[in-house]
Scaffold this motif. Sequence first.
Motif, PDB file in Angstrom:
ATOM      1  N   PRO A 226       0.840  -1.231  -0.370  1.00 52.55           N
ATOM      2  CA  PRO A 226      -0.009   0.073   0.116  1.00 52.55           C
ATOM      3  C   PRO A 226       1.202   1.096  -0.303  1.00 52.55           C
ATOM      4  O   PRO A 226       1.620   1.121   0.652  1.00 52.55           O
ATOM      5  CB  PRO A 226      -1.125  -0.168   1.650  1.00 52.55           C
ATOM      6  N   ARG A 227       0.549   2.303  -0.324  1.00 55.35           N
ATOM      7  CA  ARG A 227       1.471   3.202  -0.780  1.00 55.35           C
ATOM      8  C   ARG A 227       1.294   4.356   0.255  1.00 55.35           C
ATOM      9  O   ARG A 227       3.267   4.252   0.697  1.00 55.35           O
ATOM     10  CB  ARG A 227       0.408   4.377  -1.779  1.00 55.35           C
TER      11      ARG A 227
ATOM     12  N   VAL B  82      -4.349  -5.450  -6.485  1.00 50.84           N
ATOM     13  CA  VAL B  82      -4.694  -3.482  -6.230  1.00 50.84           C
ATOM     14  C   VAL B  82      -3.972  -3.415  -7.085  1.00 50.84           C
ATOM     15  O   VAL B  82      -4.959  -2.056  -7.594  1.00 50.84           O
ATOM     16  CB  VAL B  82      -5.174  -3.664  -4.936  1.00 50.84           C
ATOM     17  N   ARG B  83      -2.626  -2.874  -7.151  1.00 50.84           N
ATOM     18  CA  ARG B  83      -2.045  -1.969  -7.432  1.00 50.84           C
ATOM     19  C   ARG B  83      -1.900  -2.250  -8.779  1.00 50.84           C
ATOM     20  O   ARG B  83      -2.397  -1.337  -9.878  1.00 50.84           O
ATOM     21  CB  ARG B  83      -0.379  -2.874  -7.094  1.00 50.84           C
TER      22      ARG B  83
ATOM     23  N   THR C  44      -6.368   8.675  -2.288  1.00 55.73           N
ATOM     24  CA  THR C  44      -5.289   8.980  -2.639  1.00 55.73           C
ATOM     25  C   THR C  44      -4.187   9.821  -1.109  1.00 55.73           C
ATOM     26  O   THR C  44      -2.833   9.877  -1.813  1.00 55.73           O
ATOM     27  CB  THR C  44      -5.840  10.944  -3.586  1.00 55.73           C
ATOM     28  N   ALA C  45      -5.352  10.041  -0.963  1.00 55.16           N
ATOM     29  CA  ALA C  45      -4.339  10.992   0.699  1.00 55.16           C
ATOM     30  C   ALA C  45      -3.276   9.286   1.622  1.00 55.16           C
ATOM     31  O   ALA C  45      -2.211   9.347   2.007  1.00 55.16           O
ATOM     32  CB  ALA C  45      -5.479  11.027   1.758  1.00 55.16           C
ATOM     33  N   GLU C  46      -3.044   8.136   1.169  1.00 50.05           N
ATOM     34  CA  GLU C  46      -2.356   7.262   1.228  1.00 50.05           C
ATOM     35  C   GLU C  46      -0.941   7.817   0.867  1.00 50.05           C
ATOM     36  O   GLU C  46      -0.064   7.587   1.304  1.00 50.05           O
ATOM     37  CB  GLU C  46      -2.752   5.953   0.816  1.00 50.05           C
TER      38      GLU C  46
ATOM     39  N   ILE D  10      -0.793   8.649   5.130  1.00 55.75           N
ATOM     40  CA  ILE D  10      -2.378   8.318   5.904  1.00 55.75           C
ATOM     41  C   ILE D  10      -2.914   7.108   5.806  1.00 55.75           C
ATOM     42  O   ILE D  10      -3.508   6.913   4.654  1.00 55.75           O
ATOM     43  CB  ILE D  10      -3.193   9.625   6.031  1.00 55.75           C
ATOM     44  N   PRO D  11      -2.968   6.149   5.787  1.00 49.76           N
ATOM     45  CA  PRO D  11      -4.170   5.337   5.896  1.00 49.76           C
ATOM     46  C   PRO D  11      -5.405   5.038   5.672  1.00 49.76           C
ATOM     47  O   PRO D  11      -5.399   6.387   6.154  1.00 49.76           O
ATOM     48  CB  PRO D  11      -3.881   3.611   7.137  1.00 49.76           C
TER      49      PRO D  11
END
Length: 672
Positions: free
Chosen positions: A318-319, A559-560, A610-612, A616-617
């Motif tokens: 995850p990002r 997901v990616r 996008t905020a990841e 921030i998860p």
Amino acid sequence: MVIRALDRSGDFTNEMPLLLSLARDQGLFPYIENLDTNYLPLPDLIALEMHRPDDMGKVVFHRVQAEVYRKLLSGENVLLSAPTSFGKTLVMDAIIATRRHDNIVIIVPTLALIDEIRRRLSVQFPDYKVITHPGQSNASRNLFVLTQERYLAMEEMPDVGFFFLDEFYKLNEDSERGALLNQALYRLMKTDAQFYFAAPNIGQLSEHLPTNLRTSLIITDYATVAADTIRVEATNDGERRARLKEILEEVDGPTLIYCQSPPRAGEVARWLREDAPEGGYAEGMPDAAAWVGEHFSERWTLPESLRLGVGIHHGKLPRWLGPLMVKGFDEGALKVLVCTSSLIEGVNTRAKNVIILDKNVSTKKYDWFTFANIRGRGGRMLKHFVGKVFLFNEPPPFELPDIDMPGLSQSAAASESLLLSIEEEDRTEETNERLREVTEQTYLSQETLRLNQGVNPHGQIQLAKQLKTAQRSAFRDILWETAAPSYPQLLAVFSLFWKTMPPRGVSSHGARSPEHLAMLCSKMAAAHGDIREVIANFTSRAETDKDHDKLVEDAFDFVRFWIDHNLPVFIRAVDRIAKEVLEQRGITPGNFAPYAARVEAGFQTPLFLTAEEYGIPSQVLKKLQRRLSSVQNLDQLMLGLKVLSGRNLPELTAFERRLLDDALASMATPAA
């Protein structure tokens, strides 16, 4: 030799004037700055100050950095090939610091690099607005830090004064992303802005490229760190595991272990977990481990590894999680970072040691270029003067790559999709001939073909033909407009692109068929994008821990590959083609845009995924959703989060609060 002596400068107190003189002779001014300059004669002090860029505080360039900087200051364009740890991006920072340019574009290959650069530039240059997403508005001065896909998605750009292209060897890659990078470069070159490209270890530029570009190339092997290379003998995984254990017992300092793939990284992390010394390898990240276990899977190798001071880094994470691994590694909470090639694409770490365990990238043997980039991660200027590199395999034959830029050269390496993006007035005769079949057909307009960037034009034409000749009854399931289509409606659309213009590796990223893809998307939508449920779906039949880890990686890969990137692109491509063809047949088409936007948001509240990228998860933002209910765009979300700074937020755990505070610390208040 000089760098090795600098590493032990404490042993040369009486010889300090000589050591400083040697460092001065090699142009190692950043090291001189950190020693006792009282020993320096006046000419050397003047030379030191001459290597200090304007408005960069205590920064001092080494000799070659200063040469590149001066060329750029004089208005020249520069393409620089230099080793890892050279400090290539520091030169870019110094150009920004001149404030000569109101709008600067910085193209980087990964979202991880966007985050790293955004954090640095937001703090260093608060008078600029750092824009990382097409949804943000411009200010009077802007730093656009973007991947090629995001740059091409920008609908309006102000006049660009300067642009920087990082890892420009990727222009030479035969891939969809390589083609899009060439499109981005072509568009940037049309602005006539000054430019600076950077990459490690290239041979030369293709002779097909313009002369002025080739004469701007600077190739240097100037090194700012030294490395000891140690060959390790092992013939099977049992021996490799034993040697790894011995090495980690012997070395001090942060250590990278290179593995060929995410599953292999997971396997090696399990070795380290089972062979861990009492008390682990470092203090670890127990709070992060607990959170990852709760929100992803406690059975996954990563949580227990984090408790023992071992992290994992690869491009499928995850990002927000990859940067957290690098942060824990750089701050010493993790002694070991098991990684794939994701860490050779410009992400900066403070590794002292590199263990190159495998000889492949995925299933293909790496070449000298890739090997040198991995090896170059050992040591860091001014931090670890001398690195250690452990090789479990013989190095590949020495051969540096020649770099083509097919979007500029229009060589045979350029795909037809890339050539279509070139304006007609710039196309060569050879390009016109190659495109003749595409440009002279009448099934689909050139405009639609160009808008579907990166999608095979022949596949698009095939789909247009199919829609043009099909019975009207065949369109029953593709005339929808909802953001929540049914399974049959999804299957109808997915089947269209899967059979005519599939992305490369279509069945290798978690979905085996259009039916499987539709099923996975339906389940993810029903779970509102909850990644724990996605992982549970993938891992439901895992029998062993190894199987479980592999399936967790598959879930992240799905997901990616599909949700983050390809599915929105191909849904929109089908949408454009269907609209053009069906309207010509007098049939009111559907509208897949609302669903594509929902996929792009990961089936979550818009902007949360996008905020990841800011660290921030999305799970944390869900807890804050009530406080952010009026947010309409990314700028407003950032401002809304800044307002929460310092407030009591009882809905967050202590770990989540630290993640939020760390993200907020890297966000400058947007410049007006």
